[in-house]
Enzyme design. Sequence first.
Site, PDB file in Angstrom:
ATOM      1  N   ASP A   1     -25.313   2.887  18.476  1.00 31.25           N
ATOM      2  CA  ASP A   1     -26.710   3.304  18.620  1.00 31.25           C
ATOM      3  C   ASP A   1     -27.127   4.028  17.339  1.00 31.25           C
ATOM      4  O   ASP A   1     -26.619   5.105  17.027  1.00 31.25           O
ATOM      5  CB  ASP A   1     -26.851   4.224  19.835  1.00 31.25           C
ATOM      6  CG  ASP A   1     -28.293   4.552  20.180  1.00 31.25           C
ATOM      7  OD1 ASP A   1     -29.156   4.483  19.285  1.00 31.25           O
ATOM      8  OD2 ASP A   1     -28.555   4.886  21.354  1.00 31.25           O
TER       9      ASP A   1
ATOM     10  N   SER B   1     -33.193   6.966  26.316  1.00 28.69           N
ATOM     11  CA  SER B   1     -33.842   7.419  25.098  1.00 28.69           C
ATOM     12  C   SER B   1     -34.749   8.612  25.445  1.00 28.69           C
ATOM     13  O   SER B   1     -34.273   9.580  26.035  1.00 28.69           O
ATOM     14  CB  SER B   1     -34.598   6.267  24.439  1.00 28.69           C
ATOM     15  OG  SER B   1     -34.970   6.563  23.114  1.00 28.69           O
TER      16      SER B   1
ATOM     17  N   HIS C   1     -28.821   0.680  20.802  1.00 38.11           N
ATOM     18  CA  HIS C   1     -29.689   1.591  21.541  1.00 38.11           C
ATOM     19  C   HIS C   1     -30.360   0.958  22.759  1.00 38.11           C
ATOM     20  O   HIS C   1     -30.560   1.622  23.775  1.00 38.11           O
ATOM     21  CB  HIS C   1     -30.767   2.120  20.593  1.00 38.11           C
ATOM     22  CG  HIS C   1     -31.680   3.136  21.203  1.00 38.11           C
ATOM     23  ND1 HIS C   1     -31.248   4.380  21.613  1.00 38.11           N
ATOM     24  CD2 HIS C   1     -33.020   3.094  21.479  1.00 38.11           C
ATOM     25  CE1 HIS C   1     -32.270   5.070  22.104  1.00 38.11           C
ATOM     26  NE2 HIS C   1     -33.349   4.315  22.036  1.00 38.11           N
TER      27      HIS C   1
END
Length: 313
Positions: free
Chosen positions: A266, A110, A294
């Site tokens: 995601d 991320s 995610h």
Amino acid sequence: MRTLYPEVTPFDHGMLCVDDSHRLYYEQCGNPHGKPVVILHGGPGGGCNDKMRRFHDPDKYRIVLFDQRGAGRSMPHANLTNNTTWDLVADIEKLRVALGITRWQVFGGSWGSTLALAYAQTHPEQTTELVLRGIFMLRRWELEWFYQEGASRLFPDAWDRYIAAIPPVERHDLISAFHRRLTSDDEATRLAAAQAWSLWEGATSCLYMDQDFIASHENPHFALAFARIENHYFVNGGFFEVEDQLLRDAQRIANIPGVIVHGRYDVVCPLQNAWDLHKAWPKASLKITPGAGHSAFEPQNIDALVCATDSFV
């Protein structure tokens, strides 16, 4: 299917002073003589947790984790002063030098993937490999997808709770509306906005909703740093020269081996991000996990990440 390595405790930890105000918490786990790796947490502002130590074989890796400026156990908490992408890139180098490490693997998901790319493109000579998950590059459409319109259509229930913190007249630009509240002089206003912001991401990070994970995002200490620092970076475009800087400069990491792991479902960071990065950096392998969202801690993402780290030792 691979799972996380067993729990491990640090053999070293401390605080690194990186400027006149910021002190960063860091820790080292695993084998002091093993292959070095630095773990970059998400957010920005998310901080490290104990489970992040467990993607690497502790018998073979020297595992370094640290809380970025204002996050986790770093001080001052939730502080936005001198807190930019390039400050963090410089901090990673200061930590590497302080620990006497010549080169290391960089691992992040991320926002951690954003920072890993920024670091590796700035310091390719110090980067042995990149292991990235849930690619995020702070392009405008990515921010608008998650914070304005897009993901909202997949999670309308969580979305309504998120926007309830903002009057309808301000909802045309939610990132800016939250920014005004997250930087308010009123503590209660800051906290309410921080919890709404953080819970939105918590509710959308997993393919199958994890109530404990969602609840952890409401913790005031976590939420304040997570929301304030994330929002600060987003209103400033990640402090990049142009929004596609990480793709523009991908040639700088052309010869660095890498693995990109990205969940097919995601919602926070759409798969398009990983696809675009892979086209710009073909030397990296792309692993699309077909039944994951995610979170790094979904089973298929864990499997792919552990297989990736094992492949480099």
